[in-house]
Design an enzyme around this catalytic site. Sequence first.
Site, PDB file in Angstrom:
ATOM      1  N   LYS A  78       0.851  -1.196   0.000  1.00 12.66           N
ATOM      2  CA  LYS A  78       0.000   0.000   0.000  1.00 12.66           C
ATOM      3  C   LYS A  78       0.884   1.241   0.000  1.00 12.66           C
ATOM      4  CE  LYS A  78      -3.955   1.957   2.599  1.00 12.66           C
ATOM      5  NZ  LYS A  78      -4.821   1.778   3.795  1.00 12.66           N
ATOM      6  N   SER A 158      -9.829   1.672   2.777  1.00 13.86           N
ATOM      7  CA  SER A 158      -8.995   2.450   1.883  1.00 13.86           C
ATOM      8  C   SER A 158      -7.956   1.632   1.118  1.00 13.86           C
ATOM      9  CB  SER A 158      -8.248   3.509   2.696  1.00 13.86           C
ATOM     10  OG  SER A 158      -7.339   2.894   3.622  1.00 13.86           O
ATOM     11  N   SER A 182     -10.214  -0.736   6.942  1.00 13.70           N
ATOM     12  CA  SER A 182      -9.619  -0.547   5.613  1.00 13.70           C
ATOM     13  C   SER A 182      -8.886  -1.756   5.061  1.00 13.70           C
ATOM     14  CB  SER A 182      -8.659   0.646   5.638  1.00 13.70           C
ATOM     15  OG  SER A 182      -9.364   1.856   5.753  1.00 13.70           O
TER      16      SER A 182
END
Length: 490
Positions: A78, A158, A182
């Site tokens: 990420k 997210s 997330s």
Amino acid sequence: MAGLNHLSLADARDGLRARTFSSVELTQAHLDAIEKAGVLNAFITETPDQALAMAEASDGRLADGTAGPLEGLPLAIKDLFCTEGVETTAGSHILEGFVPPYESTVSAKLWQAGGVLLGKANLDEFAMGSSNETSYFGGVVNPWTPGGASVPLVPGGSSGGSAAAVAAGLALGAVGTDTGGSIRQPAAFCGVVGIKPTYGRCSRWGIVAFASSLDQAGPFARSVRDSAILLSAMCGHDPKDSTSAPEAVPDFERALTGDVKGLRVGLPKEYRVDGMSGELDALWRQGAEWLRAQGAEVVEVSLPHTAYALPTYYIIAPAEASSNLARYDGMRYGLREAGTRLEEVYSRTRAEGFGAEVQRRILIGTYVLSAGYYDAYYIKAQRVRALIARDFTNAFEQVDVLLTPTAPTAAFETGAKSNDPVAMYLNDVFTVPTSLAGLPGISVPAGLSADGLPLGLQLIGRAFDEATVLNAAFALEQAAGFDAVPPGRV
């Protein structure tokens, strides 16, 4: 070599050790898949040259017997983790062009274990979002979007880029962060496994901060076993993070016996919320039956302060975000807008650099921390958070794990909720309570909706008892037999 990107992480590991294929071949298969899947927009930065160099080095260590536990396995990270020499944006214009001179602890552990960096996965800006639509670099498309659809489905957020990359066969595994859901919510939307470990289990050092008392790193993978392998490599005490727990790290893969006889499983009655689909409720009941059939004891429990979790979260998380994001002023990182006075540089840089959702949360956070409102909102929210954590403590006197849905719906169309923040925030209704209590939670794909979209079930455990959570998830996974693949898989 065709099909290497469809292997499980465990099978790829075993294939590399048996010298059935090389890490360079495995990595190239994933780089080819990434190139074909550009429409998904799962990556902000791709690192093919670095990936092949790391793979070549892994092949050398595999040959001379010095291989690590993740040797030669291609992974996505990420774009919230600082990676030395590789641009780190947090999905924001204000950090565009920022190249960290250091490596986050979690990603450093992965490279020390032999992992290969494929690139930096897309995300909601500063990890603020539940649909991956707030990234400055464009939204991520869920690979489960039906062919010919006029509007793509969101992957959740997210960590939507990490989840989509694993689901589409672009990475064997990926790393994300979970502040209010997330990891677990995008895992459910994309039909993969995602675990948020106990707060403090993984170091936060080198992760761009959103809400420091909630942020926690965790892995995505296509099976519970693969998740266990990745989690073992990521965990461990880090003296550079004062919230990192000095806990021993078990061999999570070894804990996967699948034996749940006598395991006490709780179903929180407050999680049957208005608006939850009938098919999701049916899947939740089916999940309980699957565990009961394997010898678990299933009982109903109560978490009476559940209804207050979402408003509590949306006071505490923005308050911490408004403080953490104060450092982005154009002086030290990324974007700087010109101005005739220092204050003008600050204001123009922040106005231009932050997107609408980030600005909304900074305003909320600044408001609840301001004089006259601090006690009424922030302090009260902290007290409610303590009550929510106590609910879990009481529940775990009766049961060993809790079983709940992961999200109230399957993946939805891009734009369907982007103009309604409250509707968007409700995506996290089942994941936020666990985050506020700092407990481990895992989402496991367990079935398909009537529209053919994946649905996830969540298991929650006691602090630092990820081994029990993973083993219960393994039993659930075996019973569910989820083997559907998305139409967008490459």
